[in-house]
Design an enzyme around this catalytic site. Sequence first.
Site: not given
Ligand code: GUN
Length: 287
Positions: A54, A98, A121
């Site tokens: 990311k 995360q 998110d």
């Molecule tokens: N862990 C796995 N997928 C995601 C996501 O889309 N967002 C976040 N914040 N954590 C994750």
Amino acid sequence: MPARLIDGKAIAESTRADIARRVGEFTARTGVRPCLVAVLTGDDPASAVYVKNKHTACEQAGFGTRVIRLPAQATQQELLDTVAGLNADPTVHGILVQLPLPSHLSAQPVLDAVHPLKDVDCFHPENVGRLAQGRARFLPCTPAGVQRLLGAAGVETSGRHVVVLGRSDIVGKPLALMLMQRGPGANATVTVCHSQTRNLPGLTQTADILVAAIGVPRFVTAEMVAPGATVIDVGINRVDGRLVGDVDFGPVCEVAGAITPVPGGVGPMTITLLLENTLTAARLQVG
Ligand code: GUN
């Protein structure tokens, strides 16, 4: 005839180029560089890889970006304080906590603490509520990535039967909401299946579009798929050091009309939609 491959990597690349152009325009117009901060708690190796991807994608598209690393022993209060600091920082437009968090921490209070305008998110209850009402501020990244893939691949959703395997808050539930809405790229008839669903193959065989988001490697077999159906594989499972999806790819390819690979399908689109949301967040905050 083997299924047509839906190339998520290529679709993500062209979408990211367009986002990078819009970020450049936004920064030139406002003097503000949209910025995403990811909070990574603990030592989960998969999470570390996701956050790095990311971060790199943000840099490549012209965003500001930072990763805050908290130790595995971090307390709930430390995490909440970190989020409060980012909420108050006007140079930060998007906050991503995360998941999963280490098991002694509760995710929900932390996600609820993220400012709704910085919630890239789309996990905050206010944003989930808006999504359910059809007036979304942000679209959740993975479901929006699936919807974009279907659109880019020319797969009609209106009036079609979509079967979603999995009812998670991150994928299954919001994807079902989005695809059943009125509007372009939606208007589908949606069935959500889960661990208590009876006669699963009977249902999946009626799908024009089958979305697998259950986290079980190669769960969807060829017998579960109608000839010509579109199969979207959201799964990312590590088996013997390799990434495999929730779909038994080889045999399902012989039946399906179109299919996403793993890797190179939905995964790159999830990050792409995170970039899109960060730009939206900056627009909402900078005006
Ligand atoms: N862990 C796995 N997928 C995601 C996501 O889309 N967002 C976040 N914040 N954590 C994750």
